[in-house]
Design a protein around this motif. Structure first.
Motif, PDB file in Angstrom:
ATOM      1  N   SER A   1       0.836  -1.207   0.000  1.00  0.00           N
ATOM      2  CA  SER A   1       0.000   0.000   0.000  1.00  0.00           C
ATOM      3  C   SER A   1       0.875   1.264   0.000  1.00  0.00           C
ATOM      4  N   LEU A   2       1.898   1.241   0.853  1.00  0.00           N
ATOM      5  CA  LEU A   2       2.782   2.409   0.965  1.00  0.00           C
ATOM      6  C   LEU A   2       3.570   2.637  -0.328  1.00  0.00           C
ATOM      7  N   SER A   3       4.018   1.539  -0.932  1.00  0.00           N
ATOM      8  CA  SER A   3       4.826   1.704  -2.140  1.00  0.00           C
ATOM      9  C   SER A   3       3.973   2.228  -3.301  1.00  0.00           C
ATOM     10  N   LEU A   4       2.691   1.816  -3.354  1.00  0.00           N
ATOM     11  CA  LEU A   4       1.818   2.350  -4.407  1.00  0.00           C
ATOM     12  C   LEU A   4       1.537   3.834  -4.180  1.00  0.00           C
ATOM     13  N   GLN A   5       1.415   4.186  -2.907  1.00  0.00           N
ATOM     14  CA  GLN A   5       1.214   5.597  -2.578  1.00  0.00           C
ATOM     15  C   GLN A   5       2.460   6.421  -2.955  1.00  0.00           C
ATOM     16  N   LEU A   6       3.605   5.844  -2.655  1.00  0.00           N
ATOM     17  CA  LEU A   6       4.871   6.500  -3.035  1.00  0.00           C
ATOM     18  C   LEU A   6       4.944   6.686  -4.542  1.00  0.00           C
ATOM     19  N   GLN A   7       4.527   5.651  -5.260  1.00  0.00           N
ATOM     20  CA  GLN A   7       4.559   5.720  -6.727  1.00  0.00           C
ATOM     21  C   GLN A   7       3.623   6.821  -7.234  1.00  0.00           C
ATOM     22  N   ASP A   8       2.416   6.911  -6.633  1.00  0.00           N
ATOM     23  CA  ASP A   8       1.463   7.966  -7.019  1.00  0.00           C
ATOM     24  C   ASP A   8       2.057   9.348  -6.759  1.00  0.00           C
ATOM     25  N   ASN A   9       2.633   9.497  -5.576  1.00  0.00           N
ATOM     26  CA  ASN A   9       3.199  10.800  -5.222  1.00  0.00           C
ATOM     27  C   ASN A   9       4.345  11.186  -6.148  1.00  0.00           C
ATOM     28  N   GLN A  10       5.184  10.210  -6.443  1.00  0.00           N
ATOM     29  CA  GLN A  10       6.312  10.508  -7.336  1.00  0.00           C
ATOM     30  C   GLN A  10       5.817  10.840  -8.738  1.00  0.00           C
ATOM     31  N   ALA A  11       4.746  10.161  -9.161  1.00  0.00           N
ATOM     32  CA  ALA A  11       4.184  10.460 -10.482  1.00  0.00           C
ATOM     33  C   ALA A  11       3.664  11.892 -10.520  1.00  0.00           C
ATOM     34  N   CYS A  12       3.099  12.350  -9.375  1.00  0.00           N
ATOM     35  CA  CYS A  12       2.631  13.744  -9.297  1.00  0.00           C
ATOM     36  C   CYS A  12       3.798  14.729  -9.350  1.00  0.00           C
ATOM     37  N   ASP A  13       4.922  14.285  -8.826  1.00  0.00           N
ATOM     38  CA  ASP A  13       6.072  15.189  -8.702  1.00  0.00           C
ATOM     39  C   ASP A  13       6.938  15.274  -9.961  1.00  0.00           C
ATOM     40  N   ILE A  14       6.636  14.454 -10.953  1.00  0.00           N
ATOM     41  CA  ILE A  14       7.489  14.472 -12.150  1.00  0.00           C
ATOM     42  C   ILE A  14       7.407  15.847 -12.808  1.00  0.00           C
ATOM     43  N   ASP A  15       8.554  16.367 -13.151  1.00  0.00           N
ATOM     44  CA  ASP A  15       8.663  17.692 -13.740  1.00  0.00           C
ATOM     45  C   ASP A  15       7.882  17.768 -15.055  1.00  0.00           C
ATOM     46  N   GLU A  16       7.280  18.918 -15.317  1.00  0.00           N
ATOM     47  CA  GLU A  16       6.470  19.091 -16.534  1.00  0.00           C
ATOM     48  C   GLU A  16       7.311  18.887 -17.799  1.00  0.00           C
ATOM     49  N   ASN A  17       8.549  19.328 -17.727  1.00  0.00           N
ATOM     50  CA  ASN A  17       9.460  19.151 -18.868  1.00  0.00           C
ATOM     51  C   ASN A  17       9.689  17.649 -19.171  1.00  0.00           C
ATOM     52  N   ILE A  18       9.831  16.872 -18.104  1.00  0.00           N
ATOM     53  CA  ILE A  18      10.024  15.423 -18.273  1.00  0.00           C
ATOM     54  C   ILE A  18       8.761  14.799 -18.873  1.00  0.00           C
ATOM     55  N   ILE A  19       7.599  15.230 -18.355  1.00  0.00           N
ATOM     56  CA  ILE A  19       6.326  14.687 -18.872  1.00  0.00           C
ATOM     57  C   ILE A  19       6.190  14.991 -20.361  1.00  0.00           C
ATOM     58  N   GLN A  20       6.572  16.209 -20.740  1.00  0.00           N
ATOM     59  CA  GLN A  20       6.501  16.599 -22.155  1.00  0.00           C
ATOM     60  C   GLN A  20       7.417  15.715 -23.008  1.00  0.00           C
ATOM     61  N   ARG A  21       8.610  15.451 -22.498  1.00  0.00           N
ATOM     62  CA  ARG A  21       9.565  14.629 -23.270  1.00  0.00           C
ATOM     63  C   ARG A  21       9.120  13.169 -23.340  1.00  0.00           C
ATOM     64  N   LEU A  22       8.493  12.696 -22.263  1.00  0.00           N
ATOM     65  CA  LEU A  22       7.940  11.333 -22.304  1.00  0.00           C
ATOM     66  C   LEU A  22       6.833  11.254 -23.349  1.00  0.00           C
ATOM     67  N   ARG A  23       6.017  12.307 -23.410  1.00  0.00           N
ATOM     68  CA  ARG A  23       4.927  12.342 -24.389  1.00  0.00           C
ATOM     69  C   ARG A  23       5.492  12.325 -25.817  1.00  0.00           C
ATOM     70  N   GLU A  24       6.530  13.129 -26.019  1.00  0.00           N
ATOM     71  CA  GLU A  24       7.159  13.165 -27.354  1.00  0.00           C
ATOM     72  C   GLU A  24       7.724  11.789 -27.726  1.00  0.00           C
ATOM     73  N   SER A  25       8.367  11.142 -26.762  1.00  0.00           N
ATOM     74  CA  SER A  25       8.930   9.808 -27.013  1.00  0.00           C
ATOM     75  C   SER A  25       7.822   8.820 -27.373  1.00  0.00           C
ATOM     76  N   ARG A  26       6.707   8.934 -26.639  1.00  0.00           N
ATOM     77  CA  ARG A  26       5.588   8.018 -26.901  1.00  0.00           C
ATOM     78  C   ARG A  26       5.032   8.238 -28.309  1.00  0.00           C
ATOM     79  N   LEU A  27       4.860   9.519 -28.685  1.00  0.00           N
ATOM     80  CA  LEU A  27       4.315   9.807 -30.017  1.00  0.00           C
ATOM     81  C   LEU A  27       5.266   9.317 -31.115  1.00  0.00           C
TER      82      LEU A  27
END
Lengths: 174, 125
Positions: free
Chosen positions: B15-41
Motif C-alpha cells: 500500500s505504501l509503495s503504491l502511494q509513493l509511486q502515485d506521489n512521485q508520479a505527481c512530482d514528475i517535472d512538466e518538462n520530463i512529462i513533455q519529453r515522455l509524451r514526445e517519445s511516446r508519439l
C-alpha cells in the motif's frame, strides 16, 4: 486496450523505475524512450496482454545494459590518474528529493514514504527490479521472471530479500 | 512481533509503495512529462509506419520471394554451365602466336612482296 493508451499508462512508472536504477533523469528518459521505441517497432502488433511483460523485459534489459556500461566506465575511470571519484556523488545529488504532492498527508506517513524511497534506492539492482515489477506493475512471479530474464526461483529469492531489507528499514514506521 | 509470517507487513508495504509511486508520479517535472509524451508519439508513429510497410508487403510474400530468388540464381547458374563456349574473334590463334614469336619468319613475311616480285622477274627472264 490501444497501444498508445498502454504506453501512456506505463510511461511514468517506467520513468520512475529507470530513475531509481540510474538516479539520473536524462539517463532514465533515454532508457524509457529506447524501450518504447523498441516495443513499438517489434511488438506493437502482439496481443495487448503481452505488452506489459514485453515492455518491462525491454526496459529491464536497457537498465541492465546501462549498469554494465557504468561498471565498465567506472573501471576505466579508476585506472586514470586524474580520476577523483566524484561521479557517484554527482549521481546521488541528482536524485530527486521526495516531496509529497498531497500536503495534508500525515507527517508520519510522509516520513515512512521517505524512508521507503531511500530504501528502494539502496536495494541491489535485481532486488529493486523484482520489488518494483511485483509491487508497482502487479506482475506475477512468472511475468516478473520473463521481464527480468531469469528463473522464477531467482525472482522469489530477489523479492524475498528485498522485502526483508525493506522490513529492516521500515519496521518502526509502518 | 505480531506478524510472524510477514503478510501484514507485506500488505502495508504494498500500500505504501503504491502511494509513493502515485506521489512521485505527481512530482514528475512538466518538462520530463513533455519529453515522455514526445517519445511516446515518436514510438507510435514508428509503429504505424512499420505497419504500413507490412500492409504493402503481405507476410506470405516473403517465402515466395525467397524461393523465386533462389530459383532465378539456380537458373542463371545452370544456363551459364550448359552454354557452349563460342570462340571469340579477339583471341589470337596459336599459329599467330608462333608467328610473332619467330623473328626470322616475321622478317620473311615483311619481305614477301620482294620475293614475289623476284620470282615473277625470274619467270619472265
Amino acid at each position: 486496450m490501444q497501444f498508445d493508451q498502454f504506453l501512456e499508462n506505463s510511461e511514468r512508472r517506467a520513468y520512475q523505475m529507470a530513475l531509481y536504477a540510474t538516479r539520473n533523469s536524462e539517463e532514465a528518459l533515454d532508457i524509457v524512450q529506447d524501450a518504447m521505441l523498441k516495443l513499438a517497432d517489434k511488438y506493437a502488433d502482439r496481443p495487448s496482454n503481452e505488452w506489459g511483460p514485453l515492455f518491462h523485459r525491454i526496459l529491464q534489459s536497457k537498465i541492465n545494459d546501462w549498469h554494465r556500461r557504468q561498471t565498465v566506465r567506472r573501471k576505466w575511470l579508476q585506472l586514470l590518474p586524474f580520476s577523483t571519484g566524484e561521479e557517484n556523488d554527482d549521481l546521488i545529488e541528482q536524485a530527486p528529493e521526495l516531496k509529497s504532492c498531497k500536503p495534508d498527508d500525515k507527517l508520519e506517513q510522509n516520513r515512512a514514504m521517505e524512508i521507503l524511497d531511500n530504501a528502494i534506492k539502496n536495494l541491489p539492482q535485481r532486488q529493486q527490479q523484482a520489488f518494483l515489477l511485483r509491487s508497482w506493475e502487479g506482475l506475477n512471479v512468472a511475468e516478473t521472471a520473463a521481464a527480468m530474464n531469469c528463473s522464477q526461483g531467482s525472482v522469489k529469492t530477489h523479492y524475498s530479500r528485498a522485502i526483508h531489507s525493506l522490513r529492516e528499514s521500515l519496521e518502526e514506521h509502518i | 512481533m505480531n506478524d510472524p509470517s510477514g503478510k501484514l507487513f507485506e500488505e502495508k508495504l504494498q500500500s505504501l509503495s503504491l502511494q509513493l509511486q502515485d506521489n512521485q508520479a505527481c512530482d514528475i517535472d512538466e518538462n520530463i512529462i513533455q519529453r515522455l509524451r514526445e517519445s511516446r508519439l515518436q514510438a507510435i508513429n514508428n509503429s504505424r509506419s512499420g505497419n504500413a510497410i507490412t500492409l504493402n508487403f503481405p507476410a506470405w510474400l516473403a517465402p515466395v520471394s525467397t524461393v523465386t530468388a533462389y530459383a532465378s540464381v539456380a537458373l542463371i547458374a545452370a544456363s551459364l554451365w550448359l552454354m557452349p563456349i563460342a570462340p571469340t574473334k579477339n583471341t589470337l590463334p596459336l599459329d599467330d602466336l608462333a608467328l610473332f614469336s619467330a623473328s626470322e619468319e616475321l622478317e620473311f613475311y615483311e619481305n614477301l612482296d620482294f620475293y614475289i616480285w623476284l620470282e615473277s622477274d625470274n619467270d619472265a627472264s
